[in-house]
Design a protein around this motif. Structure first.
Motif, PDB file in Angstrom:
ATOM      1  N   LEU A 106      90.755  40.665 -56.827  1.00 18.03           N
ATOM      2  CA  LEU A 106      91.409  39.806 -55.848  1.00 18.03           C
ATOM      3  C   LEU A 106      92.316  38.834 -56.579  1.00 18.03           C
ATOM      4  CD1 LEU A 106      91.815  38.629 -53.004  1.00 18.03           C
ATOM      5  CD2 LEU A 106      89.741  37.256 -53.370  1.00 18.03           C
ATOM      6  N   LEU A 107      93.587  38.813 -56.183  1.00 12.18           N
ATOM      7  CA  LEU A 107      94.549  37.878 -56.758  1.00 12.18           C
ATOM      8  C   LEU A 107      94.526  36.576 -55.970  1.00 12.18           C
ATOM      9  CD1 LEU A 107      97.533  40.347 -57.321  1.00 12.18           C
ATOM     10  CD2 LEU A 107      95.830  39.594 -58.984  1.00 12.18           C
ATOM     11  N   GLY A 108      94.664  35.464 -56.703  1.00  8.28           N
ATOM     12  CA  GLY A 108      94.587  34.156 -56.074  1.00  8.28           C
ATOM     13  C   GLY A 108      95.897  33.720 -55.435  1.00  8.28           C
ATOM     14  N   LEU A 109      96.081  32.446 -55.280  1.00 10.87           N
ATOM     15  CA  LEU A 109      97.183  31.871 -54.523  1.00 10.87           C
ATOM     16  C   LEU A 109      98.529  32.098 -55.216  1.00 10.87           C
ATOM     17  CD1 LEU A 109      95.326  28.521 -53.882  1.00 10.87           C
ATOM     18  CD2 LEU A 109      95.415  30.503 -52.347  1.00 10.87           C
ATOM     19  N   ASN A 110      99.572  32.309 -54.402  1.00  9.50           N
ATOM     20  CA  ASN A 110     100.891  32.599 -54.940  1.00  9.50           C
ATOM     21  C   ASN A 110     101.716  31.318 -55.095  1.00  9.50           C
ATOM     22  OD1 ASN A 110     102.951  34.840 -55.559  1.00  9.50           O
ATOM     23  ND2 ASN A 110     104.061  33.496 -54.156  1.00  9.50           N
ATOM     24  N   GLU A 111     101.953  30.919 -56.336  1.00  8.95           N
ATOM     25  CA  GLU A 111     102.731  29.733 -56.666  1.00  8.95           C
ATOM     26  C   GLU A 111     102.335  28.537 -55.792  1.00  8.95           C
ATOM     27  OE1 GLU A 111     106.914  30.653 -56.983  1.00  8.95           O
ATOM     28  OE2 GLU A 111     106.550  32.107 -58.578  1.00  8.95           O
ATOM     29  N   PRO A 112     101.076  28.124 -55.881  1.00  5.48           N
ATOM     30  CA  PRO A 112     100.614  26.991 -55.075  1.00  5.48           C
ATOM     31  C   PRO A 112     101.301  25.687 -55.425  1.00  5.48           C
ATOM     32  CG  PRO A 112      99.002  27.557 -56.748  1.00  5.48           C
ATOM     33  CD  PRO A 112     100.028  28.641 -56.765  1.00  5.48           C
ATOM     34  N   ARG A 138      86.380  40.991 -58.703  1.00  2.00           N
ATOM     35  CA  ARG A 138      86.873  40.391 -59.937  1.00  2.00           C
ATOM     36  C   ARG A 138      88.063  39.522 -59.564  1.00  2.00           C
ATOM     37  NH1 ARG A 138      89.917  42.298 -64.613  1.00  2.00           N
ATOM     38  NH2 ARG A 138      89.131  41.204 -66.440  1.00  2.00           N
ATOM     39  N   LEU A 139      88.099  38.294 -60.075  1.00  2.00           N
ATOM     40  CA  LEU A 139      88.948  37.273 -59.487  1.00  2.00           C
ATOM     41  C   LEU A 139      90.032  36.778 -60.438  1.00  2.00           C
ATOM     42  CD1 LEU A 139      89.193  35.702 -56.864  1.00  2.00           C
ATOM     43  CD2 LEU A 139      87.481  34.102 -57.727  1.00  2.00           C
ATOM     44  N   GLY A 140      91.284  36.840 -59.952  1.00  2.35           N
ATOM     45  CA  GLY A 140      92.414  36.318 -60.701  1.00  2.35           C
ATOM     46  C   GLY A 140      92.735  34.900 -60.288  1.00  2.35           C
TER      47      GLY A 140
END
Length: 278
Positions: A106-112, A138-140
């Motif tokens: 799972l990819l996290g937030l995009n350019e927070p 598995r966490l990005g």
């Protein structure tokens, strides 16, 4: 034989009866090349497949029913604006899809840290993180505008202090034509945060380009950069995956980096990316 931090070394030996035979040693590198393409435009499936990637993502958490077969999908939760019913449903769906074997990361937030992107504070991102973890995927990390800026340093420091889980760090890079400089940046990110790296958006871009002062990078410049960068990324043990960002051909800062033309066909640069072996 697993070579720590490198790859898998294999040895093939010819029969002793073959006088011309010789022992051969080679290293197999994990497949890293990905496709970063939105699913909002018709024909996206064919575009993904045409690049012959080992994985793809779309800046979305939605696993499309028409997804290309044989190309694993990495979902992304683009932004977080509180524990809304939609967010909770997304977490439940991802948890189920992990159990079914449809997704593994799972990819996290995009350019927070970008006001025109996800625009999420560090405190809000940390509030969301236990829910991200609950999926079992598995966490990005979030992918900031700059991987070593104040937002990201504060977030990663809090993650470690609070015992939260980030398995790999995601990076965006839009620099110049020096592929070695790109690798140096990724090495510094890996060293700083102590985690492997996913380069989920990258391409040379001329952000000062205007109609009056066209992009200073030519298609030949970009192709030379790609041919240098991809083998370096493949060989770097701390880089797990990468995906080129294909600007629109009409983009002032990034048009020469387009993988597709206006008709959806591969550009010469797109063909180089396609033919790069996994």
């Amino acid at each position: 034989t697993q070579v720590p931090g490198v790859g898998i070394e294999q040895r093939t030996c010819a029969p002793l009866s073959d006088p011309a035979g010789a022992s051969q040693r080679f290293t197999l590198w994990p497949a890293k090349k990905g496709a970063a393409l939105t699913t909002k435009n018709p024909g996206w499936e064919a575009k993904v497949s045409s690049l012959e990637p080992s994985w793809h993502y779309s800046w979305s958490a939605v696993l499309q029913p028409t997804r290309p077969q044989g190309v694993p999908f990495a979902p992304m939760i683009w932004g977080y604006y509180g524990p809304t019913p939609t967010f909770q449903e997304t977490i439940a769906t991802l948890t189920q899809q992990r159990a079914q074997g449809f997704v593994t990361e799972l990819l996290g937030l995009n350019e927070p840290d970008g006001v025109d992107q996800a625009n999420v504070s560090v405190a809000r991102a940390l509030e969301a993180w236990p829910a991200f973890e609950s999926t079992g995927l598995r966490l990005g990390s979030p992918a900031p505008v700059n991987p070593t800026n104040a937002w990201m340093r504060e977030f990663m420091t809090a993650v470690d202090a609070q015992g939260l889980r980030v398995d790999f760090v995601t990076v965006h890079w839009y620099g110049g034509l020096n592929a070695d400089s790109l690798l140096n940046v990724l090495q510094s990110v890996h060293t700083l945060y102590g985690r492997p790296v996913w380069l989920t958006e990258f391409a040379p871009a001329d952000w000062a380009a205007t109609p009056e002062r066209p992009n200073r990078y030519t298609p030949a410049d970009i192709e030379a950069f790609m041919r240098r960068a991809l083998p370096l990324l493949d060989a770097a043990p701390f880089v797990e995956r990468y995906s080129w960002f294909s600007f629109a051909p009409s983009s002032l800062p990034g048009g020469p980096a387009a993988l597709f033309d206006d008709d959806g066909n591969l550009t010469p640069l797109g063909q180089v990316y396609q033919r790069h072996p996994l």
